[in-house]
Design an enzyme around this catalytic site. Structure first.
Site: not given
Ligand SMILES: [Mg+2]
Ligand SMILES: [Mg+2]
Ligand SMILES: [Mg+2]
Ligand SMILES: [Mg+2]
Ligand SMILES: [Mg+2]
Ligand SMILES: [Mg+2]
Lengths: 264, 264, 264, 264, 264, 264
Positions: E48, E73, E148, E174
Site C-alpha cells: 500500500h 512488505r 488478514e 483487512d
C-alpha cells in the site's frame, strides 16, 4: 552528404543546410523518437526546456544510435555546466545571451582546451565516442554564442571577432523583446527582421556559422533560403501540444489549423 | 588508526596516508560497492564524473554504512553547489581550477561559517550525521583547492596563504595541459614532475594537506612514498572499462595487460 | 561475421560462438560501457540484478549504438514483464526456473504472437528498431528457458520439445543447489558437470541453442570449447568489485589475484 | 479571500496574512501532502532542502491541484537556475544572501522581462498555467530578496530601493550567525530581534512585502501579529523527524515534547 | 539488547519487543530519517506504500547505517518480487493475504533455498551485507504471512503448520473488512478483537513470531502488552500529514489533536 | 456536463460520450500536456506504454489539476499491480486479455472490496483525493475487461455476466491478430468489424460500458457514432512521431500526410 557529429564543421563549410530538432521534454523516450525522425542535428535545451543534467545525459545516450550531432543549449554562460555537457559527449554548445566580447571570451575559455581556452581535462564520455578527442576537440566541438539582445546586436562584430567561436545562434523572441516588441519566433517587425539580416551578414563576414530559432516548419524553410546554415524546429513540447489539440478537435468535430508551435 | 569523517584532519596530522576511491558513475549501487571495497576515503566527482546533485545525495546515502570520509569534487567554484553538497553531508570538498588567491578566498567564503566565511546556515543532512556540527564545522570539513594550471603553480604560495583552506589537490592532466604537454595521470615530463614536487613542497611549508589524482595503483603507491597525504585511484569508470575489456579478451583468448585506467 | 540483433538465429546456426556481457548494475552509464567493450551479445539481468523496468529501458537505450543483441533475463515466468520487455526492444528473453513442459508452454504463450502464442500486440519501441517486426518476430526474438533444477534436468526432453523455444540457458549455481551441492559458477562436482553435459546434449538433439552462466573468463572459454553457443561473463558487479579490490590492494602493497567474480 | 498564484500581490496589499509551507524533502509524494494540508502558500527549498531541478519540477506538478502560490527558494543568486524555475511555473522566487543593492539588481535582472530586467523569454510551463503570462509577469511573479546578514541589514534601504523587488525575506539563523550569535529560528537575542524589526520597518516604508523563516507554529503566529505578511513553517524534514521521534517515544513510554522543528 | 538484522530470531526468542517503523513514502531521504529516529526495526511497504522496486533499493541503501532489520512488505504473493527484495538485502518479508496453507507453501517456496524451498540463487546485495549468507539464510531471513481475512482466520492452524514460516503479521483493517466491519487499525469490534487474540494464540502454540499493524503509538504499546512481538507504527505518510495539519492549525490558532495516523 | 473522476458512471449512463487520451510516454511533462489538452478522460498505459509504477504515480500527480478521470491499463491480470494502481489514485482500470469468466472474476476479486471482491485495504493516495472512498469505491472505480481475442469473443456473454465489471474495452489489433488477420487499429476486415459490433451489442444487453482503442481521430468519431461510450486516441507516442515527421518533411519540402498514429 549526411551531417554527423564527426564532420559538422566540414558539412557546413561545404554549403550543407540542416534542420535542427529541438528537445525540451525531459525524457529519453521522446529524445530517441526525435533521433529516429531523422533530423539533421538535435539540440537538448537545458535553458527553457524542462531538462537538467542527469536527464540530459540519458537523452544523449538514448539518441546515440543516430549519427546526427547532439548539441546542448546550456542554461547560462556558467563554466560548470558547459564543461559537464561537453564531457558527457555533446559535440556542440549553444550559450544564451552573449552580449559582449568579454562574455564570448568567457564562453570560449570554458569550452576550449589550452592554449585557446581553459577547459578542464576529463572527457569521460566524449573520449569514448570520438577517438583522438583532445587533439581534435577544437575542430569537433562547435561553440555557438546566442545573439539575442539589442546590446548584442550592437556588439556583434566584436563578439564574432573572439577567437574560438564556431558560430552564432539567433533567438528572435528575446531579440524582439529587448528591442521593445512582442516576443515572436515568426517575427514580422521590420526592425527585427533587419537585425536578423545584419547578424547573418556579420557572421558571413566573420566566417562563422549561423543558426536561428524557428517556430514553424515554414519558417525553417525560409531561413535556410535566406542563407542560414541551420534552423531549429522549436519545440517538441509545442509540436506535441499542437498535435494533441488538433487530434482532439478532429475526434470531436471539424479540424482547426494552428500555424505555429509556440514562441520559444 | 582508521580514517573516518570525524577525524580526517587529525589522521593526516598524525602522519596517516590514504587511498582515495574515486566515483564517477552516477549510481548508488556502484557507490556502495566502492565503500564496501574498503578505500580509506571516497570522493564523488561532480566535475568530470557523470553525476549531478540528486544522484550525489543518493550516493552519499548509499555509502553511509562506511566510516570513511565522503568528499565531493564540485563542478566549479560556484557557491550554490558548494553549499548544497556540504549541507547534504559531504565532509570535504575539492574545488577545481583555483588559480589565484582571490579564487581561493571565494572558495573559503562559500564553505566556512562566519566569521571565517559566509556559508549559509542549514546543514539539513550534515547536522544529523555529525553532532555539534556548526561549532565543529571548521575542523570537520576539509576544503581542498585544486592547483592544476601554470598560473596556479606560480600563485601557489599566495593561494595556500588563504586562511580556511585545509589542503591542496593536484590534477596532473590539467597541469600538464596548461604547461603545454599531453594530459597524463602518470606524468613523465620533468617540468610537470618538478611542478608537482614544488606544489607538495609549498603545501608542507604552509602546513596544508596535499593529495593528487593518480591513474593507476602503482602511481598511488609512488605519490604516497613521495610524501602526499593521499592519492586518488581514478576512476571507477576507467577501472570498470579496463576490467571488462580484459575479461572479454581472456574469454576470447590470451590476456592483454593495460597499465592505466585513463587520464582523468 | 558479427553477431547482431537482426541475425542472432542465423549466426548461431552458422556455428558462431559468443561471449555474453552480463549487466546487473542499474545504470545506463555502465550499460553503455558494457556495450562499448565489444561483447558479442549483452544481457540485462532483471532477476538477480538490481534492475527494474524503467531502468532496463534506459539501459536498452544507452546500448542502442551497438549492433549486439540485447537480451533480458526477466525476474520470473510472469507474462506482464515478459511482454513489456519485448515491447521495449529486447530481442531475446531468458526466463528462470522452467521446470516443466507446462511452464515452457506458458513462456512461449507470453512471448510469441498468435497463432504460436498469445503475446499481446503493441511493440512500441521494438517496431521502430526492427522493420517488419510482427511478421519477423518469431525469427527475430530468441526465447531461452533456464534449465537449472534437478526437476528440469529430468524433464529436459519434454521441455525442449515445446514448440517456440529458441534455446536453453543453464544456471549452474541453482542447478547445483537443487542437486544438494554448494552453488557455484565454476562447478567441480561430477554430477553437476554431467548434468550440464546432458542438457547440452539434449539441446543439440532438439536443435536448440544452448548458453550457460559462467563465473570467469576462463570458464567462458571452456564452455565454448565444450560446444555451448554462448557463455555469459557474470557479472558486471562481480568484476567491478574484484577490479576495485585488486586495485586497492595494489595501491597498498603486493597484488592478490582472485579467479572468479562471484557465483551468480 | 483565498491566496492564489494569480493574485498574490493583491492578497497581501489587501492585508491578507499567510502561513507558508516549507518543502525540503525531494519527493512529489510529500509535496502533494503539503499541498493537501492547506497551507496558504508553498515553498520548495532548493538551497538547504535536498532538492535539485528535476525533482523540483515534479514537486511543482504534484502540487498543481492546489491554487496556492508555489514559490521556490533558489540555491544562490545565479541567473541560470532562477530563470529555469520561473519557466517551470514557480510564481515566486526567494533568493538567499542579497547583501548589496548590486546583488539585488542582478536578481531583478534575472527575473524580470525587458525593459525592467533581462530575463530570457521561454516560459515553457508557466505560460500554460497562466494566460497572458508575459504581459502580466511583472505583476504575477513575486521576487523576494533575503536579508540575512549584518551587511544586508546595513544596506537594507538601498537594497529595498531597487526597482523590481516584490519583497524581502528574513533568515534569522544566518542573520544571527553573521552578527556573532548562535543560529536560531526562534531568536531571543535583543540585537537580532531589533534587526528583524528594523528590516520589517524598512520594508513597510518601501512598500514591499515581508516574510520570515520560523522554526515553530507559535513563532509563525507571533511574526504574523508583529506585522509580517507571511511566516514559513520550517521545515517538512524537521516536522517529520519530530513527529516520528515523538510517536516512537509514545510507543515505548511517556511522551516527550519538543518545541521546535529545527533551526533552518 | 539491540535488535539487529543479524539476530532478529534470537532477539524475539529471548522475549524482546520491537516498535516497527513503517515506510510508505518513496524516498531515500525520509527512509534515512526513519532509520535515524531509532525504530527497532523498519519496514518498506511495497503493497500500500507508493513504492516500487528501484526506489525500495535506494531506501534500503539509505537506511544501511542503521543496524535495525530492514523488512519489506511485498505487493502480493508473487515469486519474482519476493526473490528480488531478498537479493537486494531485505532480511525479512511480509506477504499480504495468505489465506490457505497452499498459499503459505508457495511463499516459503519463493523465499527459502533448497531443500526447504526453491528460491533462486543470486543474493547480489544480501551476500555483501551478511557473510556466509546462503548457509545462514534460513535463520537470517524472517518470513511473515499476513493473516488478514476471515478465511485465513479459519485456516490459521494449517497455515502456521507450514514449515519455513517465521511468523505471522495481522492486518486489522483487512481482517475487519472481510468480517463485515469498517476497516480500522484501532479495532473496537469484539469479534475482530477476538480474532486477533485467536491468531496470536495460535502463533504462540505454533512457536511462531507475531506482529500487527497499528494506527497509533498507544495501540503499539497495547499490542506489545498483549503479547505481540512487534507492532508497526503505521504510517510515515499518515504521521507526516497529521503533523503538518496540526502545525498549520497551531500557526493559525488553537491546536486540534487527532489520535490516529490513518487506517492502513 | 463535464466528465470527472467523481461521476464517470453517471456521465455515461446519461449518454455522455468521451475521447480518451492515451499516454504511453513515461513522463510527467507529457502527461500534464495531455491533461491540459482537454481530453475527457486520460489513460496511462502500463501494458504497451513504456511506463512502470513509479513513473505512473508521477504522471497521476502531474495530471491532478485536471478533473478528468485518470485510468490505468495494467500490464496484465496480476493482483499486485492492479491494487497498487488503485491505491495510487486511478479511478479506473483496463485489464488486457480477459478471455474467460474465471479471468474476469479474478479481476473483480483484485479490484473490489469485500464482500464483492477481496481488494486489500490501504487506499493511501486515493482516499485523500476522494472523500468517503471505501464506501463509494464500487461506484467510483470503473473496471474494464479487455475483450480482444477470438476466445474472449466467444465467451463474451459469460465474461460480461460477472458481477463487478463496469465495462469492456476492445483492442482491435489483438482481436484481429487472434482471428488470423493483420493487427490494425482501423480494421477493415468484415469479420473483425462484425466481432466488434457483437461485443458492443452484448455490452449493451449486459448494461456495461464499452470503449475501444482507435488509431486516428477519424476512427474515434466513427466509434462514438457507432454507439461506443468512449474511444481512445492512441497513442501519444504515435502522434508525437507523426507530428515530428510531418514537421521535418515540411521544413525540407512539400508535406506528406499520414492518416494514422500507429497500430497499438
Ligand atoms: Mg533566448
Ligand atoms: Mg582537472
Ligand atoms: Mg538461477
Ligand atoms: Mg539563510
Ligand atoms: Mg492488508
Ligand atoms: Mg491488446
Amino acid at each position: 552528404m549526411t551531417l554527423t557529429a564527426e564532420d559538422m564543421g566540414a558539412y557546413f563549410r561545404a554549403g550543407g543546410k540542416a534542420v535542427n530538432g529541438w528537445c525540451s521534454i525531459p525524457s529519453g523516450v521522446t529524445a530517441e523518437l526525435m533521433a529516429q525522425t531523422g533530423f539533421d542535428m538535435l539540440t537538448i535545451d537545458m535553458q527553457h526546456g524542462l531538462i537538467d543534467y542527469q536527464v540530459a545525459v540519458q537523452m544523449l545516450q538514448a539518441m546515440s544510435a543516430s549519427p546526427a550531432p547532439k548539441i546542448v543549449r546550456i542554461p547560462w554562460n556558467e563554466p560548470g555546466i558547459a564543461m559537464k555537457m561537453l564531457d558527457a559527449g555533446a559535440t556542440g554548445l549553444i550559450c544564451p545571451m552573449i552580449n559582449t566580447a568579454d562574455e564570448a571570451r568567457a564562453l570560449v575559455e570554458a569550452t576550449r582546451y589550452a592554449p585557446l581556452g581553459a577547459r578542464s581535462y576529463g572527457p569521460v564520455r566524449a573520449a569514448r565516442l570520438h577517438s583522438g578527442y583532445v587533439g581534435r576537440s577544437n575542430d569537433l566541438v562547435q561553440v555557438f554564442a546566442m545573439i539575442e539582445t539589442a546590446e548584442a546586436l550592437e556588439n556583434r562584430a566584436e563578439i564574432m571577432a573572439v577567437q574560438g567561436l564556431s558560430g552564432v545562434y539567433i533567438g528572435p523572441s528575446d531579440l524582439g523583446l529587448s528591442m521593445g516588441y512582442e516576443p515572436s519566433l515568426t517575427p514580422g517587425e521590420p526592425a527585427v527582421l533587419a537585425a536578423i539580416a545584419d547578424i547573418l551578414d556579420t557572421a558571413r563576414q566573420a566566417g562563422l556559422l549561423a543558426g536561428i530559432h524557428c517556430g514553424s516548419a515554414a519558417r525553417v524553410r525560409q531561413v535556410l533560403e535566406q542563407g542560414f546554415d541551420f534552423g531549429s524546429l522549436a519545440t517538441d513540447i509545442g509540436l506535441f501540444a499542437q498535435a494533441m489539440g488538433q487530434a482532439l478537435q478532429q475526434a470531436r468535430g471539424p479540424a482547426v489549423t494552428e500555424s505555429s508551435s509556440g514562441n520559444y
